[in-house]
Design a protein around this motif. Structure first.
Motif, mmCIF file in Angstrom:
data_model
loop_
_atom_site.group_PDB
_atom_site.id
_atom_site.type_symbol
_atom_site.label_atom_id
_atom_site.label_comp_id
_atom_site.label_asym_id
_atom_site.label_seq_id
_atom_site.Cartn_x
_atom_site.Cartn_y
_atom_site.Cartn_z
ATOM 1 N N ALA A 184 0.842 -1.202 0.000
ATOM 2 C CA ALA A 184 0.000 0.000 0.000
ATOM 3 C C ALA A 184 0.875 1.250 0.000
ATOM 4 C CB ALA A 184 -0.930 -0.002 1.208
ATOM 5 N N LEU A 185 1.947 1.215 0.775
ATOM 6 C CA LEU A 185 2.851 2.371 0.827
ATOM 7 C C LEU A 185 3.463 2.619 -0.539
ATOM 8 C CD1 LEU A 185 4.493 4.525 2.480
ATOM 9 C CD2 LEU A 185 6.224 2.768 2.802
ATOM 10 N N GLU A 187 2.298 1.939 -3.402
ATOM 11 C CA GLU A 187 1.293 2.528 -4.264
ATOM 12 C C GLU A 187 1.153 4.016 -3.999
ATOM 13 O OE1 GLU A 187 -1.424 -1.389 -4.455
ATOM 14 O OE2 GLU A 187 -2.480 0.514 -4.106
ATOM 15 N N LEU A 188 1.099 4.359 -2.717
ATOM 16 C CA LEU A 188 0.935 5.769 -2.347
ATOM 17 C C LEU A 188 2.142 6.602 -2.784
ATOM 18 C CD1 LEU A 188 -0.645 5.221 1.162
ATOM 19 C CD2 LEU A 188 -1.759 6.369 -0.764
ATOM 20 N N LEU A 189 3.326 5.989 -2.706
ATOM 21 C CA LEU A 189 4.526 6.721 -3.100
ATOM 22 C C LEU A 189 4.633 6.810 -4.621
ATOM 23 C CD1 LEU A 189 7.244 5.469 -0.588
ATOM 24 C CD2 LEU A 189 5.851 7.531 -0.468
ATOM 25 N N GLY A 190 3.956 5.905 -5.301
ATOM 26 C CA GLY A 190 3.986 5.917 -6.770
ATOM 27 C C GLY A 190 3.086 6.988 -7.358
ATOM 28 N N GLU A 191 2.189 7.531 -6.533
ATOM 29 C CA GLU A 191 1.217 8.498 -7.067
ATOM 30 C C GLU A 191 1.844 9.806 -7.471
ATOM 31 O OE1 GLU A 191 -1.924 8.904 -4.231
ATOM 32 O OE2 GLU A 191 -2.724 6.945 -4.735
#
Ligand code: SF4
Lengths: 191, 294
Positions: A184-185, A187-191
């Motif tokens: 999940a992290l 993914e959030l950092l990929g945004e």
């Protein structure tokens, strides 16, 4: 459903538990923190037998009232600090239950699997609630040497609620959550 | 100064802080509970936290046995005797320890010995400011070691997170800190964040954010927006209460900013556990209570 387990915590009882189970723990439990773990790991003699016993990572607030010890607050402390000692102590003392918070590392996970021990997580900070589960104090060791917080308190519990987060099959809920949340992290950092 | 009044009310401030969870914190835990499914450990643990809060309040016992570092912030009228107040505060701490409101929780870092009264050099922590009012504004925050240990400070740029010197970089640091902490800070917690400052002031300002009520947004628009964005992001991580999975990972994110040197860009993050102990009181010149805060 809550599974009730009572001292002595035999291998048969602990091997029947799985990560995610909620248990209610009763009977004898000893507290221990950094000083005690280090002392025992360095070869110090344990004043009571911990075979089929439980170690509670906790530094309670204990008061003397009318000649008796009364525990006012007794929530768990962070267990990972004892990681360097835990696996050895599980093996040498025959511990079957560890109660604390935050979970433990690889060495402890493997020791739990190999020696039939489980790790239970309680609610950190729920000191009043957990103190209410202590029926009585049966004794205290190393009070003068380690001080009240780090001493080894022998407690008699009634229905302390906790969740099995490391079982005797090598599973660790802490590890699972860590992996999932890492995704999940990312993914959030990929945004 | 009426010594007895002062001491009595300072002990009462410590007692309330240690045993009585502030309403804003309790409400936000309750709100979190509504988001969790029954029968999950997240639901069970949040329920136990609320039960614990009710019990601690009713029986006047510490919410958590780690009664933490005590940080007092006094705002006093001009010419007020702060040395006197400091010594009254130290006496109050030692008395609160005798009463079992505080645990013997102060260790000499060199000898390893315990200070039985919780009074030592720089313990309790006290800060004095001068204010315009005639009353003394006394605030106390108690913060335990579990959550203190998971605090983090980043020096941007931080290539491992692809965090640059901007608000997106700050967002990345906060998310990383929350992930690194997992449940070890006794989640759901409140994140105090400071952008800028030096290393020392950065952490201090991050902790100052804990004086703000849970649910209140920053007055600075961009920071308020970042706070909201982080709340949404953190919810998606599903670390949950005590790190066993679930939606309640953070109760709030509070961001403040300080100026910085051209060469430094620190992001300091302090983690406050769910047992968020914060109280305050306005005391008159004789030490009598004008009003309780929070
Ligand atoms: S992190 Fe907070 S709730 Fe958890 S043990 Fe420490 S003081 Fe208590």
């Amino acid at each position: 459903m809550i599974k009730a387990i009572e001292y002595p915590f035999t291998e048969e009882k602990t091997r029947g538990l799985r990560v995610g189970d909620t248990v209610s723990l009763s009977g004898r439990v000893c507290t221990g923190r950094d000083r005690l773990h280090q002392f025992l790991a360095e070869g110090g003699t344990c004043p009571v037998s911990l075979r089929d016993g439980a170690m509670y990572h906790c530094g309670p607030v204990v008061m003397q009232e009318g000649g008796k010890w009364v525990v006012r607050a007794a929530g768990p402390t962070t267990s990972i600090r004892e990681e360097p000692y835990m696996a050895d102590l599980i093996k040498s003392l025959g511990l079957r239950v560890i109660v604390g918070k935050g979970g433990m590392g690889e060495a402890t996970r493997l020791a739990c699997r190999d020696h039939g021990c489980v790790y239970l997580q309680t609610v950190g900070g729920a000191a009043a609630l957990l103190a209410a589960c202590i029926e009585r104090v049966d004794g205290v060791h190393f009070l003068a040497e380690f001080g009240s917080t780090e001493a080894m308190w022998e407690l008699h519990l009634r229905d302390l609620i906790a969740v099995v987060t490391m079982d005797a099959r090598g599973h660790s809920l802490h590890r699972t959550v860590q992996r999932k949340t890492r995704k999940a992290l990312n993914e959030l950092l990929g945004e | 100064m009426k010594k007895a009044h002062w001491e009595k009310n300072l002990v009462e401030l410590i007692r309330r802080t240690s045993t009585d969870l502030p309403a804003d914190v309790e409400q936000s835990i309750r709100k979190g509970l509504r988001r969790e499914k029954k029968g999950t450990s997240a639901h069970d643990f949040l329920t136990m936290m609320l039960e614990n809060a009710a019990m601690a309040r009713r029986d006047s016992v510490p919410l958590c046995q780690d009664t933490g570092t005590l940080t007092f912030r006094f705002t006093v009228p001009t010419g007020f005797d702060t040395n006197g107040l400091a010594s009254l505060t130290r006496n109050a701490v030692s008395k609160a320890t005798r009463l079992g409101v505080l645990r013997q929780n102060t260790i000499d870092s060199v000898s390893g010995e315990s200070y039985v009264t919780n009074v030592a050099h720089a313990a309790p922590v006290m800060e004095f400011l001068q204010g315009a009012r005639k009353t003394v504004d006394a605030r106390l925050i108690m913060k335990g070691g579990g959550c203190e240990n998971v605090g983090r400070q980043y020096s941007l740029p931080e290539s491992s997170l692809d965090a640059r010197r901007d608000l997106e970089g700050v967002r990345r640091c906060v998310l990383d800190a929350v992930w690194q902490a997992q449940g070890r800070g006794c989640s759901p917690g409140v994140l105090g964040v400071c952008i800028g400052g030096d290393r020392a002031k950065g952490y201090a300002h991050a902790k100052e954010q804990f004086l703000r009520k849970v649910g209140e947004r920053s007055d600075v628009k961009v920071l308020a927006r970042l706070e909201e964005r982080l709340m949404r992001d953190i919810r998606r991580m599903e670390i949950g209460p005590m790190g066993l999975g679930g939606k309640s990972t953070a109760l709030d994110v509070k961001i403040g900013a300080l100026s910085r040197l051209p060469a430094s860009f620190f992001v300091s993050i302090s983690y406050m556990c769910w047992a968020f102990r914060r109280r305050g009181v306005l005391l008159g010149p004789e030490g009598g209570v004008h009003r309780w805060l929070y």
